[in-house]
Scaffold this motif. Structure first.
Motif, PDB file in Angstrom:
ATOM      1  N   ARG A 114      36.432  43.074  31.558  1.00  0.00           N
ATOM      2  CA  ARG A 114      36.637  43.782  32.722  1.00  0.00           C
ATOM      3  C   ARG A 114      35.363  44.280  33.209  1.00  0.00           C
ATOM      4  NH1 ARG A 114      41.809  46.565  32.237  1.00  0.00           N
ATOM      5  NH2 ARG A 114      40.875  48.203  33.421  1.00  0.00           N
ATOM      6  N   PHE A 117      33.607  41.490  35.163  1.00  0.00           N
ATOM      7  CA  PHE A 117      34.445  41.396  36.467  1.00  0.00           C
ATOM      8  C   PHE A 117      33.682  42.428  37.517  1.00  0.00           C
ATOM      9  CE2 PHE A 117      38.102  43.321  38.908  1.00  0.00           C
ATOM     10  CZ  PHE A 117      38.394  42.287  39.741  1.00  0.00           C
ATOM     11  N   ASP A 118      33.724  43.862  36.736  1.00  0.00           N
ATOM     12  CA  ASP A 118      33.441  44.858  37.592  1.00  0.00           C
ATOM     13  C   ASP A 118      31.825  44.772  38.154  1.00  0.00           C
ATOM     14  OD1 ASP A 118      33.560  47.415  38.580  1.00  0.00           O
ATOM     15  OD2 ASP A 118      32.968  48.427  36.987  1.00  0.00           O
ATOM     16  N   ASN A 121      31.689  42.343  41.073  1.00  0.00           N
ATOM     17  CA  ASN A 121      31.794  42.967  42.412  1.00  0.00           C
ATOM     18  C   ASN A 121      30.584  43.745  42.729  1.00  0.00           C
ATOM     19  OD1 ASN A 121      34.631  41.838  42.549  1.00  0.00           O
ATOM     20  ND2 ASN A 121      35.472  43.461  41.094  1.00  0.00           N
ATOM     21  N   LEU A 145      40.808  36.857  31.932  1.00  0.00           N
ATOM     22  CA  LEU A 145      41.253  37.763  33.152  1.00  0.00           C
ATOM     23  C   LEU A 145      41.080  36.715  34.459  1.00  0.00           C
ATOM     24  CD1 LEU A 145      41.526  40.762  34.085  1.00  0.00           C
ATOM     25  CD2 LEU A 145      38.950  40.823  34.563  1.00  0.00           C
ATOM     26  N   PRO A 146      42.258  36.448  34.993  1.00  0.00           N
ATOM     27  CA  PRO A 146      42.216  35.381  36.066  1.00  0.00           C
ATOM     28  C   PRO A 146      41.231  35.920  37.251  1.00  0.00           C
ATOM     29  CG  PRO A 146      44.574  36.524  35.981  1.00  0.00           C
ATOM     30  CD  PRO A 146      43.790  37.028  34.835  1.00  0.00           C
ATOM     31  N   ASP A 147      41.156  37.096  37.483  1.00  0.00           N
ATOM     32  CA  ASP A 147      40.385  37.597  38.551  1.00  0.00           C
ATOM     33  C   ASP A 147      38.854  37.444  38.203  1.00  0.00           C
ATOM     34  OD1 ASP A 147      42.358  39.746  37.331  1.00  0.00           O
ATOM     35  OD2 ASP A 147      42.234  40.278  39.462  1.00  0.00           O
ATOM     36  N   VAL A 149      37.897  34.655  36.160  1.00  0.00           N
ATOM     37  CA  VAL A 149      37.689  33.239  36.606  1.00  0.00           C
ATOM     38  C   VAL A 149      37.502  32.925  37.815  1.00  0.00           C
ATOM     39  CG1 VAL A 149      38.821  30.953  36.046  1.00  0.00           C
ATOM     40  CG2 VAL A 149      39.086  32.972  34.290  1.00  0.00           C
ATOM     41  N   SER A 150      38.497  33.499  38.728  1.00  0.00           N
ATOM     42  CA  SER A 150      38.219  33.090  40.123  1.00  0.00           C
ATOM     43  C   SER A 150      36.893  33.211  40.641  1.00  0.00           C
ATOM     44  CB  SER A 150      39.316  33.666  40.827  1.00  0.00           C
ATOM     45  OG  SER A 150      39.466  34.641  41.435  1.00  0.00           O
ATOM     46  N   ARG A 151      36.384  34.521  40.111  1.00  0.00           N
ATOM     47  CA  ARG A 151      35.199  34.894  41.039  1.00  0.00           C
ATOM     48  C   ARG A 151      34.041  34.153  40.414  1.00  0.00           C
ATOM     49  NH1 ARG A 151      38.303  38.940  41.767  1.00  0.00           N
ATOM     50  NH2 ARG A 151      38.183  40.286  43.357  1.00  0.00           N
ATOM     51  N   GLY A 153      34.092  31.233  39.679  1.00  0.00           N
ATOM     52  CA  GLY A 153      34.258  29.681  40.315  1.00  0.00           C
ATOM     53  C   GLY A 153      33.975  29.803  41.569  1.00  0.00           C
ATOM     54  N   TRP A 154      33.658  30.914  42.399  1.00  0.00           N
ATOM     55  CA  TRP A 154      33.306  30.968  43.726  1.00  0.00           C
ATOM     56  C   TRP A 154      31.925  30.400  44.107  1.00  0.00           C
ATOM     57  CZ3 TRP A 154      34.350  36.419  46.156  1.00  0.00           C
ATOM     58  CH2 TRP A 154      34.609  36.435  47.347  1.00  0.00           C
TER      59      TRP A 154
END
Lengths: 233, 449
Positions: A114, A117-118, A121, A145-147, A149-151, A153-154
């Motif tokens: 988390r 992830f934060d 962002n 946390l899928p959020d 992973v997708s970030r 992979g961006w």
């Protein structure tokens, strides 16, 4: 206001430079990292590869290069930081170049995932550059946390290619030459048949040989390195 | 069984209207028919307004054509056939008082955090996001109006954040003085904690309650944070009360977020709730083309289709793949051809080829429905087994290059006509049953991520 440096005792190895990196088949990844470090290219690069492919070297080299371009940097070996609080990720968005090493160490650690992830962002908002290194690609590194992973992979993802045998040999000779050591090719080939061929092991041995040859005032001949190896065994 | 007038009307409308229009606006309507009246229930205010404005005449005319004497009255309402329409008005029982002008301190600095690149122009529309896009535009043109809050939900990387920024940018474009704040839910929590620590919670409240539009991303991360929810609840009420726009995104439908207070969940549904589905192939191709042209690169069709077919999981990863191709092309100075793209993406795609085998599909489907793989292969024909089996067969057809007889063989030696039937059935169910549709999308995503 920019932080001049992180309040963490994480010194970069002075020798970890792009000039001392043996690129092998990773030219594209290396060039991309150089541009990003200088603040010209991508803002997110993820490099994946097994241990010994040079991830740490590259991230640290990126920090050195960024500093030459007057950019603030933060290098975080996450494996070593896991026992600290996730709050060490706070404020990093004020740094121009953030390098996260061993990112897979966070996988499955809810609060760290988390936190990352934060941070991601916040870095996007602040426009900083993020370089991430991990053993596996974002979707395979075990993050839950899928959020996240997708970030991850961006951006642009590179799989670092391990060096082939002849490249390890070339890297060893290159490193020896860089240090002013005279290492005959036949001695190098001899060594590589007897030790693990990942670059950290090879370079560590080179350090020890360098020292031994200085102490004993001997050149790096096959009999000499054999005796050093035998002593270590 | 007698076919109802509405069903006949649907058949006619499906024929008369473009497919996308029909699916987006007409299909979601639920009909409650009595002998002389027809009540059409729209899932939300937005669909209701849209249908009233654009399709109501057509519907009335069609109904009249089909049974001139059957229906005397057609009524449009919000609701679903299972429950009566819920009132839209908020009961502002626990609205915290707005900061009065007397206690207004020095002006607070606003930083919108909006990304100027995320606009409606740069958002690629398609079937999967049509409703959400149209609703967002409405909100951008008329903030604080009927669709408050706007709640956009959908899986990761489908474009929720982009849409949210687009609304914010549109509001600003139309009113440059508007105070629009975008932030991630974690930032809201962090700010609140900071406010508490520094005894500045009133400033925190004042700041968030005096914006014209508050855009909070990924509110699922409020889950389990009670104090933040409490604070947000009051902020939310105050904003709605003051007709200030609230836009929220979430990775799932509000009611499904665990660890979120009931009163918040119910309030989230007061305005307009719009889903973004995973983008279909054509939209993914369009996104790639759009992204490439933003970078002044002309992407050949076959390359766009190749990437879009291979990467179905989400738009971020789609963009990641394109970035890699563009970076490689810059590095080598080569033109972007299909062969070049395959080579550049080799490390990224290797896994996908490996993952999507019939065995793996069976395993993932069985896990998803909590049954055993052996059940999928068994002769059992109970509904609880048959549906997952049909879904698995349809996935095998979509994701592998195996022939139908091979797929049948792999499912306990079934005939290829059984596979064909399963595929057709699943297509049909995806249209008529939202749950199956969602299951299928989830599985597709799991298998291709």
């Amino acid at each position: 206001m920019k932080h001049p440096q992180l309040p963490l005792g994480l010194a970069l190895k002075d020798s970890a430079r792009f000039e001392s990196f043996f690129t092998g088949r990773n030219q594209e990844a290396v060039q991309s990292l150089q541009s990003a470090a200088a603040g010209r290219g991508e803002t997110l690069i993820y490099i994946a590869g097994p241990a010994g492919t040079g991830k740490t070297h590259l991230l640290q080299a990126a920090c050195h290069l960024a500093a030459e371009h007057h950019r603030t940097t933060g290098y975080l070996p996450l494996q070593e930081l896991l026992n600290l609080s996730v709050e060490i990720l706070q404020g990093l968005e004020q740094v121009d170049l953030v390098c996260l090493d061993d990112a897979q160490a966070l996988a499955g650690q809810g609060n760290w995932e988390r936190g990352l992830f934060d941070l991601f962002n916040r870095l996007r908002d602040s426009g900083s550059t993020l370089l991430v290194a991990a053993a596996q690609r974002p979707d395979l590194a075990g993050f839950e946390l899928p959020d996240l992973v997708s970030r991850l992979g961006w951006g642009v993802t590179y799989a670092l290619k391990p060096l082939a045998d002849d490249e390890v040999l070339a890297a060893l000779l290159y490193r020896a030459r860089g240090r002013g050591l005279e290492l005959p090719e036949e001695t190098a080939s001899f060594l590589l048949k007897r030790i693990p061929r990942d670059l950290p092991s090879v370079f560590n041995l080179l350090d020890r040989l360098d020292e031994a040859s200085m102490i004993e005032q001997r050149r790096l001949t096959i009999p000499f390195v054999k005796s050093v190896l035998d002593q270590e065994a | 069984m007698e076919v109802s007038l509405w069903q006949k009307c649907l058949v006619r409308l499906e024929h008369d209207l473009p497919e996308q229009q029909f699916n987006t606006w007409i299909r979601p309507l639920h009909a409650v028919e009595t002998t002389d009246s027809l009540r059409l229930l729209a899932p939300n205010q937005f669909v209701l307004d849209w249908v009233r404005k654009h399709h109501f005449d057509t519907i009335s005319r069609t109904l009249h054509d089909l049974g001139p004497d059957a229906v005397t009255e057609v009524q449009l309402d919000i609701g679903s056939s299972n429950r009566a329409a819920e009132p839209l008005q908020a009961t502002a029982a626990s609205v915290a008082p707005r900061a009065s002008s007397a206690e207004q301190p020095a002006p607070v600095k606003y930083k919108s955090n909006l990304n100027p690149d995320f606009t409606f122009d740069s958002f690629v529309g398609g079937k999967s996001n049509q409703l959400a896009r149209a609703a967002s535009m409405q909100v951008g043109e008329n903030p604080g109006g009927a669709y408050n809050p706007l709640f956009i939900y959908g899986g990761v990387g489908l474009g929720k954040t982009h849409l949210m920024h687009a609304v914010g940018n549109l509001i600003l474009e139309r009113n440059p003085a508007a105070r629009v704040i975008y932030l991630h839910s974690e930032r809201f929590v962090a700010d609140m904690v900071k406010g508490l620590q520094h005894n500045a919670i009133n400033e925190f409240k004042r700041f968030y309650r005096t914006v014209d539009a508050l855009l909070i991303d990924d509110i699922q991360f409020f889950a389990g944070k009670e104090r933040s929810q409490e604070e947000f609840f009051h902020t939310f009420n105050a904003l709605l009360e003051g007709q200030q726009q609230v836009i929220l995104t979430c990775d799932r439908y509000p009611k499904e977020v665990q660890g979120l207070e009931e009163r918040l969940k119910s309030r989230f549904g007061w305005g307009l709730t719009a889903a973004i589905e995973p983008a279909e192939l054509e939209t993914r191709v369009a996104i790639l083309m759009n992204k490439a042209s933003q970078n002044n690169i002309e992407l050949p069709d076959d390359v766009a289709f190749f990437i879009a077919k291979r990467i179905q999981s989400n738009i971020r990863e789609l963009e990641g793949a394109l970035r890699r191709v563009m970076a490689s092309a810059r590095f080598t100075g080569s033109p972007i051809t299909l062969e070049f793209t395959k080579e550049a993406l080799r490390d990224l795609l290797a896994l996908q080829d490996k993952l999507v085998t019939i065995d793996n599909i069976q395993k993932v489907v069985a896990e998803y429905y909590k049954i055993r793989v052996a059940d999928l292969l068994s002769p059992r024909r109970s509904r609880t087994i048959t549906r997952p089996r049909q879904v698995a067969m349809a996935l095998a057809k979509e994701l592998t290059t195996h022939s139908l007889p091979e797929i049948g063989d792999a499912f306990g030696g079934r005939d290829h006509t059984t596979v064909l039937h399963a595929c057709r059935k699943v297509v049909e169910l995806k249209e008529s049953d939202a749950r199956i549709n969602e299951d299928y999308s989830n599985l597709l995503r799991t298998l291709t991520t």
